[in-house]
Design a protein around this motif. Structure first.
Motif, PDB file in Angstrom:
ATOM      1  N   LEU A  47     -54.655  28.741 -11.033  1.00  0.00           N
ATOM      2  CA  LEU A  47     -54.726  30.155 -11.358  1.00  0.00           C
ATOM      3  C   LEU A  47     -53.420  30.797 -10.734  1.00  0.00           C
ATOM      4  O   LEU A  47     -52.801  31.791 -11.212  1.00  0.00           O
ATOM      5  CB  LEU A  47     -55.961  30.980 -10.464  1.00  0.00           C
ATOM      6  N   LEU A  48     -52.737  30.310  -9.782  1.00  0.00           N
ATOM      7  CA  LEU A  48     -51.731  31.018  -9.008  1.00  0.00           C
ATOM      8  C   LEU A  48     -50.326  30.519  -9.654  1.00  0.00           C
ATOM      9  O   LEU A  48     -49.289  31.072  -9.165  1.00  0.00           O
ATOM     10  CB  LEU A  48     -51.785  30.558  -7.431  1.00  0.00           C
ATOM     11  N   LYS A  49     -50.330  29.368 -10.124  1.00  0.00           N
ATOM     12  CA  LYS A  49     -49.132  28.798 -10.447  1.00  0.00           C
ATOM     13  C   LYS A  49     -48.137  29.488 -11.458  1.00  0.00           C
ATOM     14  O   LYS A  49     -46.891  29.506 -11.396  1.00  0.00           O
ATOM     15  CB  LYS A  49     -49.301  27.304 -11.013  1.00  0.00           C
ATOM     16  N   SER A  50     -48.871  29.849 -12.266  1.00  0.00           N
ATOM     17  CA  SER A  50     -48.345  30.551 -13.697  1.00  0.00           C
ATOM     18  C   SER A  50     -47.291  31.793 -13.414  1.00  0.00           C
ATOM     19  O   SER A  50     -46.214  31.770 -13.867  1.00  0.00           O
ATOM     20  CB  SER A  50     -49.246  31.241 -14.616  1.00  0.00           C
ATOM     21  N   PRO A  51     -47.522  32.737 -12.472  1.00  0.00           N
ATOM     22  CA  PRO A  51     -46.316  33.495 -12.172  1.00  0.00           C
ATOM     23  C   PRO A  51     -45.267  33.108 -11.663  1.00  0.00           C
ATOM     24  O   PRO A  51     -43.959  33.642 -11.881  1.00  0.00           O
ATOM     25  CB  PRO A  51     -47.192  34.507 -11.097  1.00  0.00           C
ATOM     26  N   PHE A  52     -45.366  32.007 -11.163  1.00  0.00           N
ATOM     27  CA  PHE A  52     -44.044  31.296 -10.474  1.00  0.00           C
ATOM     28  C   PHE A  52     -43.296  30.320 -11.673  1.00  0.00           C
ATOM     29  O   PHE A  52     -42.519  29.852 -11.156  1.00  0.00           O
ATOM     30  CB  PHE A  52     -44.516  30.495  -9.270  1.00  0.00           C
ATOM     31  N   GLU A  53     -43.773  30.386 -12.746  1.00  0.00           N
ATOM     32  CA  GLU A  53     -43.201  29.698 -13.986  1.00  0.00           C
ATOM     33  C   GLU A  53     -42.523  30.313 -14.697  1.00  0.00           C
ATOM     34  O   GLU A  53     -42.298  29.774 -16.016  1.00  0.00           O
ATOM     35  CB  GLU A  53     -44.527  28.598 -14.538  1.00  0.00           C
ATOM     36  N   ALA A  54     -42.129  31.636 -14.653  1.00  0.00           N
ATOM     37  CA  ALA A  54     -41.468  32.640 -15.610  1.00  0.00           C
ATOM     38  C   ALA A  54     -40.580  33.422 -14.838  1.00  0.00           C
ATOM     39  O   ALA A  54     -40.951  33.799 -13.545  1.00  0.00           O
ATOM     40  CB  ALA A  54     -42.399  33.284 -16.415  1.00  0.00           C
ATOM     41  N   SER A  55     -39.566  34.012 -15.416  1.00  0.00           N
ATOM     42  CA  SER A  55     -38.918  35.230 -15.104  1.00  0.00           C
ATOM     43  C   SER A  55     -38.083  35.013 -13.632  1.00  0.00           C
ATOM     44  O   SER A  55     -37.674  33.862 -13.448  1.00  0.00           O
ATOM     45  CB  SER A  55     -39.954  36.504 -15.143  1.00  0.00           C
ATOM     46  N   ILE A  56     -37.997  36.096 -13.110  1.00  0.00           N
ATOM     47  CA  ILE A  56     -37.250  36.017 -11.856  1.00  0.00           C
ATOM     48  C   ILE A  56     -37.664  34.867 -10.506  1.00  0.00           C
ATOM     49  O   ILE A  56     -36.843  34.129 -10.005  1.00  0.00           O
ATOM     50  CB  ILE A  56     -37.224  37.543 -11.033  1.00  0.00           C
ATOM     51  N   LEU A  57     -39.051  34.702 -10.585  1.00  0.00           N
ATOM     52  CA  LEU A  57     -39.549  34.036  -9.626  1.00  0.00           C
ATOM     53  C   LEU A  57     -39.179  32.435  -9.920  1.00  0.00           C
ATOM     54  O   LEU A  57     -38.907  31.640  -9.117  1.00  0.00           O
ATOM     55  CB  LEU A  57     -41.352  34.205  -9.648  1.00  0.00           C
ATOM     56  N   LYS A  58     -39.259  31.947 -11.258  1.00  0.00           N
ATOM     57  CA  LYS A  58     -38.808  30.656 -11.764  1.00  0.00           C
ATOM     58  C   LYS A  58     -37.392  30.509 -11.485  1.00  0.00           C
ATOM     59  O   LYS A  58     -36.960  29.458 -11.122  1.00  0.00           O
ATOM     60  CB  LYS A  58     -39.160  30.459 -13.118  1.00  0.00           C
ATOM     61  N   ARG A  59     -36.647  31.402 -11.713  1.00  0.00           N
ATOM     62  CA  ARG A  59     -35.184  31.346 -11.604  1.00  0.00           C
ATOM     63  C   ARG A  59     -34.790  31.163 -10.091  1.00  0.00           C
ATOM     64  O   ARG A  59     -33.917  30.611  -9.711  1.00  0.00           O
ATOM     65  CB  ARG A  59     -34.284  32.599 -12.013  1.00  0.00           C
ATOM     66  N   ALA A  60     -35.507  31.915  -9.096  1.00  0.00           N
ATOM     67  CA  ALA A  60     -35.369  31.874  -7.746  1.00  0.00           C
ATOM     68  C   ALA A  60     -35.392  30.582  -7.172  1.00  0.00           C
ATOM     69  O   ALA A  60     -34.838  30.008  -6.367  1.00  0.00           O
ATOM     70  CB  ALA A  60     -36.107  32.862  -7.236  1.00  0.00           C
ATOM     71  N   ILE A  61     -36.774  29.987  -7.750  1.00  0.00           N
ATOM     72  CA  ILE A  61     -37.044  28.380  -7.365  1.00  0.00           C
ATOM     73  C   ILE A  61     -36.118  27.503  -7.807  1.00  0.00           C
ATOM     74  O   ILE A  61     -35.819  26.552  -7.274  1.00  0.00           O
ATOM     75  CB  ILE A  61     -38.470  28.188  -7.913  1.00  0.00           C
ATOM     76  N   ALA A  62     -35.536  27.710  -9.147  1.00  0.00           N
ATOM     77  CA  ALA A  62     -34.678  26.560  -9.695  1.00  0.00           C
ATOM     78  C   ALA A  62     -33.298  26.998  -8.860  1.00  0.00           C
ATOM     79  O   ALA A  62     -32.599  25.860  -9.044  1.00  0.00           O
ATOM     80  CB  ALA A  62     -34.505  27.085 -11.128  1.00  0.00           C
ATOM     81  N   ALA A  63     -33.089  27.903  -8.445  1.00  0.00           N
ATOM     82  CA  ALA A  63     -31.631  28.068  -8.007  1.00  0.00           C
ATOM     83  C   ALA A  63     -31.983  27.667  -6.353  1.00  0.00           C
ATOM     84  O   ALA A  63     -30.828  28.075  -5.498  1.00  0.00           O
ATOM     85  CB  ALA A  63     -31.255  29.547  -7.907  1.00  0.00           C
ATOM     86  N   ASN A  64     -32.993  27.196  -5.983  1.00  0.00           N
ATOM     87  CA  ASN A  64     -33.215  26.942  -4.503  1.00  0.00           C
ATOM     88  C   ASN A  64     -32.918  27.892  -3.532  1.00  0.00           C
ATOM     89  O   ASN A  64     -32.726  27.852  -2.273  1.00  0.00           O
ATOM     90  CB  ASN A  64     -32.564  25.534  -4.076  1.00  0.00           C
ATOM     91  N   LEU A  65     -33.565  29.283  -3.878  1.00  0.00           N
ATOM     92  CA  LEU A  65     -33.343  30.423  -3.087  1.00  0.00           C
ATOM     93  C   LEU A  65     -34.715  30.382  -2.374  1.00  0.00           C
ATOM     94  O   LEU A  65     -34.836  31.094  -1.246  1.00  0.00           O
ATOM     95  CB  LEU A  65     -33.005  31.635  -3.882  1.00  0.00           C
ATOM     96  N   VAL A  66     -35.715  29.813  -2.823  1.00  0.00           N
ATOM     97  CA  VAL A  66     -36.990  29.829  -2.322  1.00  0.00           C
ATOM     98  C   VAL A  66     -37.669  28.659  -2.854  1.00  0.00           C
ATOM     99  O   VAL A  66     -37.544  28.266  -3.931  1.00  0.00           O
ATOM    100  CB  VAL A  66     -37.659  31.211  -2.691  1.00  0.00           C
ATOM    101  N   ALA A  67     -38.571  28.123  -1.872  1.00  0.00           N
ATOM    102  CA  ALA A  67     -39.396  26.986  -2.211  1.00  0.00           C
ATOM    103  C   ALA A  67     -41.043  27.636  -2.127  1.00  0.00           C
ATOM    104  O   ALA A  67     -41.231  28.048  -1.097  1.00  0.00           O
ATOM    105  CB  ALA A  67     -39.130  25.812  -1.524  1.00  0.00           C
ATOM    106  N   VAL A  68     -41.742  27.213  -3.141  1.00  0.00           N
ATOM    107  CA  VAL A  68     -43.271  27.486  -3.252  1.00  0.00           C
ATOM    108  C   VAL A  68     -44.079  26.410  -3.376  1.00  0.00           C
ATOM    109  O   VAL A  68     -43.850  25.790  -4.341  1.00  0.00           O
ATOM    110  CB  VAL A  68     -43.457  28.775  -4.206  1.00  0.00           C
ATOM    111  N   HIS A  69     -44.735  26.232  -2.291  1.00  0.00           N
ATOM    112  CA  HIS A  69     -45.845  25.182  -2.420  1.00  0.00           C
ATOM    113  C   HIS A  69     -47.171  25.459  -2.609  1.00  0.00           C
ATOM    114  O   HIS A  69     -47.609  26.438  -1.702  1.00  0.00           O
ATOM    115  CB  HIS A  69     -45.633  24.106  -1.400  1.00  0.00           C
ATOM    116  N   PHE A  70     -47.949  24.789  -3.256  1.00  0.00           N
ATOM    117  CA  PHE A  70     -49.593  25.032  -3.338  1.00  0.00           C
ATOM    118  C   PHE A  70     -50.068  23.944  -2.685  1.00  0.00           C
ATOM    119  O   PHE A  70     -50.038  22.828  -2.923  1.00  0.00           O
ATOM    120  CB  PHE A  70     -49.957  25.324  -4.960  1.00  0.00           C
TER     121      PHE A  70
END
Length: 225
Positions: free
Chosen positions: A12-35
């Motif tokens: 349920l929680l993963k989808s917001p992190f797979e789009a838009s600004i959050l996705k780009r932040a993770i891809a750029a290694n500015l933040v790491a999010v783990h479930f």
């Protein structure tokens, strides 16, 4: 920044992190999010994470043991600045809290479910409790996503313009002023002429005045603060 989210519904929680600004932040290694699925830290064949209340009462309660095991496992790998529990009776999220959390290096977010967690979790494991409003959701996942979005966008480099987040509503206890873009006129609706003047000091003063007016009209409580 590293964010570890403890949940019983990671899907349920993963989808917001797979789009838009959050996705780009993770891809750029500015933040790491783990479930982390709480059921992976249970000790029975049924992967039970909840049970009935002592003393009776309706609703199930999340047990202390799986939560403690999960948090202990994470803490054995690194130090955490905050262990946050998303709960309706926590302090209400506002821009100041988002600013504070964005300065942390490592945080854990625990998503509640059912009637909530065993009080011993809150007494001994949690460092901060945050709510996104005076209402109850089926679980803390959506609230955790809201908190993460509010926090991650403040991390330097996440937004294209470094000053954009600093001019958002609530950063200085004022709502944002009116904003306009092309076309200059639409259906007779015109953009204020001052914005085309090139006089930056006057434009900034206009924005400040308009922000104050909007706040006074829509959220006068902010001015009391």
């Amino acid at each position: 920044m590293r964010i570890d989210i403890i949940t019983v519904l990671p899907e349920l929680l993963k989808s917001p992190f797979e789009a838009s600004i959050l996705k780009r932040a993770i891809a750029a290694n500015l933040v790491a999010v783990h479930f982390h699925n709480l059921r992976d830290f249970t000790s029975d064949n049924y992967k039970s994470i909840d049970d009935t209340q002592f003393g009776g009462g309706a609703g199930m309660v999340m047990m202390v043991e799986p939560i403690d095991k999960c948090i202990s496992s994470l803490k054995s790998q690194r130090s955490y600045d905050e262990i946050i529990y998303m709960t309706p009776d926590g302090e209400t999220l506002h821009q100041g809290i988002a600013n504070q959390v964005s300065l942390k290096e490592n945080i854990i977010i625990l998503c509640g479910h059912y009637k909530g967690v065993d009080q011993r979790v809150r007494d001994h494991l949690i460092t901060r409790e945050i709510s996104i409003g005076d209402f109850v959701l089926s679980g803390g996942e959506l609230a955790a996503a809201v908190l993460c979005d509010a926090v991650i966008r403040l991390i330097p480099g996440v937004l294209g313009n470094e000053t954009s987040a600093l001019t958002d509503s609530f950063q200085d206890n004022l709502l944002a002023p009116p904003i306009y873009t092309k076309p200059r006129e639409y259906k007779g609706w015109k953009v204020p002429e001052l914005l085309f003047s090139g006089n930056l000091p006057k434009i900034e003063q206009w924005r400040e005045d308009e922000a104050y007016k909007r706040t006074q009209k829509l959220r006068p409580d902010l001015l009391d603060d």
